[in-house]
Design a protein around this motif. Structure first.
Motif, PDB file in Angstrom:
ATOM      1  N   TYR A 125      66.261  58.256  13.749  1.00  0.00           N
ATOM      2  CA  TYR A 125      66.456  59.616  12.605  1.00  0.00           C
ATOM      3  C   TYR A 125      66.225  58.876  11.251  1.00  0.00           C
ATOM      4  CZ  TYR A 125      68.980  62.367   9.301  1.00  0.00           C
ATOM      5  OH  TYR A 125      69.301  63.041   7.871  1.00  0.00           O
ATOM      6  N   GLN A 126      66.608  57.679  10.900  1.00  0.00           N
ATOM      7  CA  GLN A 126      66.045  57.133   9.560  1.00  0.00           C
ATOM      8  C   GLN A 126      64.608  57.112   9.625  1.00  0.00           C
ATOM      9  OE1 GLN A 126      68.065  57.115   7.134  1.00  0.00           O
ATOM     10  NE2 GLN A 126      69.951  57.201   8.041  1.00  0.00           N
ATOM     11  N   TYR A 127      64.062  56.696  10.455  1.00  0.00           N
ATOM     12  CA  TYR A 127      62.547  56.688  10.662  1.00  0.00           C
ATOM     13  C   TYR A 127      61.782  58.139  10.249  1.00  0.00           C
ATOM     14  CZ  TYR A 127      62.041  51.857  12.316  1.00  0.00           C
ATOM     15  OH  TYR A 127      62.220  50.556  12.327  1.00  0.00           O
ATOM     16  N   SER A 128      62.485  59.196  10.896  1.00  0.00           N
ATOM     17  CA  SER A 128      61.938  60.535  10.818  1.00  0.00           C
ATOM     18  C   SER A 128      62.119  60.906   9.565  1.00  0.00           C
ATOM     19  CB  SER A 128      62.977  61.478  11.485  1.00  0.00           C
ATOM     20  OG  SER A 128      62.998  60.947  13.062  1.00  0.00           O
ATOM     21  N   VAL A 129      63.152  60.610   8.588  1.00  0.00           N
ATOM     22  CA  VAL A 129      63.257  61.042   7.175  1.00  0.00           C
ATOM     23  C   VAL A 129      62.389  60.255   6.441  1.00  0.00           C
ATOM     24  CG1 VAL A 129      64.865  60.681   5.344  1.00  0.00           C
ATOM     25  CG2 VAL A 129      65.728  61.502   7.420  1.00  0.00           C
ATOM     26  N   LYS A 130      62.053  58.805   6.853  1.00  0.00           N
ATOM     27  CA  LYS A 130      61.335  58.107   6.126  1.00  0.00           C
ATOM     28  C   LYS A 130      59.793  58.611   6.227  1.00  0.00           C
ATOM     29  CE  LYS A 130      60.211  53.291   5.481  1.00  0.00           C
ATOM     30  NZ  LYS A 130      60.260  51.679   5.965  1.00  0.00           N
ATOM     31  N   ASN A 131      59.377  59.139   7.400  1.00  0.00           N
ATOM     32  CA  ASN A 131      58.040  59.758   7.516  1.00  0.00           C
ATOM     33  C   ASN A 131      57.998  61.328   7.096  1.00  0.00           C
ATOM     34  OD1 ASN A 131      56.268  58.069   9.873  1.00  0.00           O
ATOM     35  ND2 ASN A 131      58.223  57.509   9.761  1.00  0.00           N
ATOM     36  N   LEU A 132      58.877  61.896   7.134  1.00  0.00           N
ATOM     37  CA  LEU A 132      58.830  63.337   6.669  1.00  0.00           C
ATOM     38  C   LEU A 132      58.830  63.303   5.218  1.00  0.00           C
ATOM     39  CD1 LEU A 132      61.318  64.873   9.134  1.00  0.00           C
ATOM     40  CD2 LEU A 132      58.919  65.417   8.948  1.00  0.00           C
ATOM     41  N   GLN A 133      59.416  62.615   4.498  1.00  0.00           N
ATOM     42  CA  GLN A 133      59.567  62.733   2.944  1.00  0.00           C
ATOM     43  C   GLN A 133      58.158  62.655   2.355  1.00  0.00           C
ATOM     44  OE1 GLN A 133      62.532  59.717   2.298  1.00  0.00           O
ATOM     45  NE2 GLN A 133      64.188  61.454   1.970  1.00  0.00           N
ATOM     46  N   PRO A 134      57.251  61.555   2.722  1.00  0.00           N
ATOM     47  CA  PRO A 134      56.257  61.545   1.752  1.00  0.00           C
ATOM     48  C   PRO A 134      55.137  62.672   2.529  1.00  0.00           C
ATOM     49  CG  PRO A 134      56.173  59.714   3.504  1.00  0.00           C
ATOM     50  CD  PRO A 134      57.696  60.296   3.242  1.00  0.00           C
ATOM     51  N   LEU A 135      55.236  62.905   3.670  1.00  0.00           N
ATOM     52  CA  LEU A 135      54.293  64.054   4.487  1.00  0.00           C
ATOM     53  C   LEU A 135      54.640  65.479   3.637  1.00  0.00           C
ATOM     54  CD1 LEU A 135      54.728  63.203   8.105  1.00  0.00           C
ATOM     55  CD2 LEU A 135      52.689  63.232   6.888  1.00  0.00           C
ATOM     56  N   ASP A 153      62.985  68.078  22.839  1.00  0.00           N
ATOM     57  CA  ASP A 153      63.123  66.536  23.320  1.00  0.00           C
ATOM     58  C   ASP A 153      64.622  66.029  23.063  1.00  0.00           C
ATOM     59  OD1 ASP A 153      62.879  63.839  23.970  1.00  0.00           O
ATOM     60  OD2 ASP A 153      60.985  63.720  22.628  1.00  0.00           O
ATOM     61  N   ILE A 154      65.376  65.917  24.123  1.00  0.00           N
ATOM     62  CA  ILE A 154      66.772  65.569  23.676  1.00  0.00           C
ATOM     63  C   ILE A 154      66.741  63.938  23.173  1.00  0.00           C
ATOM     64  CG2 ILE A 154      67.748  67.330  25.297  1.00  0.00           C
ATOM     65  CD1 ILE A 154      67.833  65.051  27.438  1.00  0.00           C
ATOM     66  N   GLY A 155      65.571  63.263  23.560  1.00  0.00           N
ATOM     67  CA  GLY A 155      65.342  61.969  23.270  1.00  0.00           C
ATOM     68  C   GLY A 155      65.363  61.650  21.623  1.00  0.00           C
ATOM     69  N   MET A 156      64.866  62.915  20.889  1.00  0.00           N
ATOM     70  CA  MET A 156      64.736  62.874  19.393  1.00  0.00           C
ATOM     71  C   MET A 156      66.119  63.539  18.723  1.00  0.00           C
ATOM     72  SD  MET A 156      61.952  61.290  18.372  1.00  0.00           S
ATOM     73  CE  MET A 156      61.658  61.951  16.643  1.00  0.00           C
ATOM     74  N   PRO A 157      66.451  63.052  17.621  1.00  0.00           N
ATOM     75  CA  PRO A 157      67.814  63.429  16.931  1.00  0.00           C
ATOM     76  C   PRO A 157      67.396  64.700  16.064  1.00  0.00           C
ATOM     77  CG  PRO A 157      66.872  61.547  15.807  1.00  0.00           C
ATOM     78  CD  PRO A 157      66.283  61.681  16.822  1.00  0.00           C
ATOM     79  N   LEU A 158      66.644  65.634  16.825  1.00  0.00           N
ATOM     80  CA  LEU A 158      66.115  67.079  15.964  1.00  0.00           C
ATOM     81  C   LEU A 158      66.465  68.227  16.578  1.00  0.00           C
ATOM     82  CD1 LEU A 158      62.741  65.008  14.862  1.00  0.00           C
ATOM     83  CD2 LEU A 158      64.900  65.086  13.401  1.00  0.00           C
ATOM     84  N   LEU A 164      69.784  68.956  12.444  1.00  0.00           N
ATOM     85  CA  LEU A 164      68.790  69.357  11.647  1.00  0.00           C
ATOM     86  C   LEU A 164      69.488  69.871  10.039  1.00  0.00           C
ATOM     87  CD1 LEU A 164      67.215  71.843  14.103  1.00  0.00           C
ATOM     88  CD2 LEU A 164      66.103  69.872  13.143  1.00  0.00           C
ATOM     89  N   LYS A 165      70.782  70.053  10.264  1.00  0.00           N
ATOM     90  CA  LYS A 165      71.252  70.354   8.624  1.00  0.00           C
ATOM     91  C   LYS A 165      71.413  68.995   8.088  1.00  0.00           C
ATOM     92  CE  LYS A 165      74.571  74.065   9.236  1.00  0.00           C
ATOM     93  NZ  LYS A 165      76.324  74.416   9.241  1.00  0.00           N
ATOM     94  N   ARG A 166      71.660  67.889   8.712  1.00  0.00           N
ATOM     95  CA  ARG A 166      71.683  66.604   7.998  1.00  0.00           C
ATOM     96  C   ARG A 166      69.991  66.264   7.480  1.00  0.00           C
ATOM     97  NH1 ARG A 166      72.405  60.762  10.891  1.00  0.00           N
ATOM     98  NH2 ARG A 166      72.354  59.499   9.298  1.00  0.00           N
ATOM     99  N   LEU A 167      68.974  66.420   8.417  1.00  0.00           N
ATOM    100  CA  LEU A 167      67.845  66.111   8.100  1.00  0.00           C
ATOM    101  C   LEU A 167      67.282  67.057   6.962  1.00  0.00           C
ATOM    102  CD1 LEU A 167      65.065  64.586   8.877  1.00  0.00           C
ATOM    103  CD2 LEU A 167      64.636  66.882  10.242  1.00  0.00           C
ATOM    104  N   PHE A 168      67.559  68.306   6.896  1.00  0.00           N
ATOM    105  CA  PHE A 168      67.091  69.223   5.921  1.00  0.00           C
ATOM    106  C   PHE A 168      67.612  68.790   4.598  1.00  0.00           C
ATOM    107  CE2 PHE A 168      65.976  72.711   9.244  1.00  0.00           C
ATOM    108  CZ  PHE A 168      64.849  71.987   9.496  1.00  0.00           C
ATOM    109  N   ALA A 169      68.988  68.223   4.452  1.00  0.00           N
ATOM    110  CA  ALA A 169      69.620  67.836   3.412  1.00  0.00           C
ATOM    111  C   ALA A 169      68.946  66.771   2.547  1.00  0.00           C
ATOM    112  CB  ALA A 169      71.022  67.726   3.618  1.00  0.00           C
ATOM    113  N   GLU A 170      68.360  65.860   3.649  1.00  0.00           N
ATOM    114  CA  GLU A 170      67.674  64.697   3.044  1.00  0.00           C
ATOM    115  C   GLU A 170      66.196  64.731   2.775  1.00  0.00           C
ATOM    116  OE1 GLU A 170      68.404  60.663   4.299  1.00  0.00           O
ATOM    117  OE2 GLU A 170      69.934  61.536   5.714  1.00  0.00           O
TER     118      GLU A 170
END
Length: 282
Positions: A125-135, A153-158, A164-170
């Motif tokens: 999840y943290q890697y996802s945030v780290k990649n999505l922010q600059p993109l 993909d149930i292997g991804m925390p998305l 998704l709420k947590r991700l969109f907040a970040e």
């Protein structure tokens, strides 16, 4: 609303030919894909960036223009990186090319390395945030709207609403590409995603599906151990009349992209029927 056709699933067999060493065959196959979309009455396509990687930017742009189509959105399969500099060294040109194709939206599909996956779900999840922010930051600078699909993909925390709420907040610049069936992988209700993200939906993938007993190219594992697979539009479990009623209530008037699956008949006829079915619900 405007209607678009997603190319990746429907034409998977034809798109495979884009990797053919015979350049002439690859180009002919690509025109076949575009012409089918045009003849079936779709004014827009939702394409994948690997089409550009396979055939080159200039060829793809010219082919789309010659066919008389327009690009609604481009899916960008992101090879996730641990360092922003490594990510953006490649991503900036890709995003600029997507904008030059005429698209207004980019949808990211995150591809973690094996190392990232071994580190566990929270690290992923943290890697996802780290990649999505600059993109998302660079996409916004050049006039692109960034979105992420509720993942199949149930292997991804998305995949879950809570994730998704947590991700969109970040990553506040990120919107949802709402897939009408993917929430089945985690047994959550479609209404939950509309209630949570209705005002933050940038694109819609109209996908139908059902539970199956055997795996296939288009099947996904579910959190409860079953298999789901895409099915012809209007023939599966998705309640599209209800969905379009909700879109109207939300005031959604952007694109809806048909994630079509063939039913085994005449492909052009089935593509037209799918478009006409969804247009009747708009």
């Amino acid at each position: 609303m405007k209607i678009s056709l997603i190319t990746i699933n429907i034409f998977a067999d034809r798109m495979g030919d884009l990797k053919n060493p015979d350049r002439a065959k690859s180009e002919a196959r690509y025109y076949e894909v575009l012409n089918l979309a045009k003849e079936a009455g779709y004014p827009y396509i939702d394409m994948c960036y690997w089409e550009v990687e396979a055939l080159g930017f200039d060829f793809v742009k010219n082919a789309i223009e010659k066919t008389g189509l327009a690009v609604n959105a481009v899916t960008y399969f992101v090879e996730m990186q641990e360092e922003e500099a490594l990510l953006m060294a490649k991503a900036k040109q890709i995003l600029e090319n997507i904008r030059a194709l005429g698209a207004k939206h980019v949808t990211y599909v995150l591809l973690p390395s094996e190392k990232m996956q071994r580190e566990g779900r929270e690290a992923l999840y943290q890697y996802s945030v780290k990649n999505l922010q600059p993109l998302c930051r660079y996409a916004a600078e050049i006039g692109l709207v960034s979105s992420l699909e509720n993942s199949p993909d149930i292997g991804m925390p998305l995949a879950r609403v809570s994730e998704l709420k947590r991700l969109f907040a970040e990553v506040p610049a990120l919107c949802l590409a709402y897939d009408s069936f993917n929430m089945q992988v985690v047994s959550e209700e479609p209404a939950a995603y509309l209630d949570a993200f209705g005002k933050n939906i940038a694109n819609v993938h109209l996908k139908d599906g059902t539970y199956v007993s055997q795996p296939s190219r288009f099947s996904n594992d579910t959190a409860d151990g079953r298999l789901i697979a895409a099915s012809p539009s209007g023939k599966g479990l998705a309640d599209f009349p209800w969905l379009f009623d909700r879109f109207r209530a939300l005031g959604y008037d952007a694109a809806v992209a048909v994630e079509f699956m063939p039913g085994g008949g005449d492909l052009l006829l089935e593509l037209r029927e799918a478009r006409e079915y969804f247009e009747s619900l708009m």
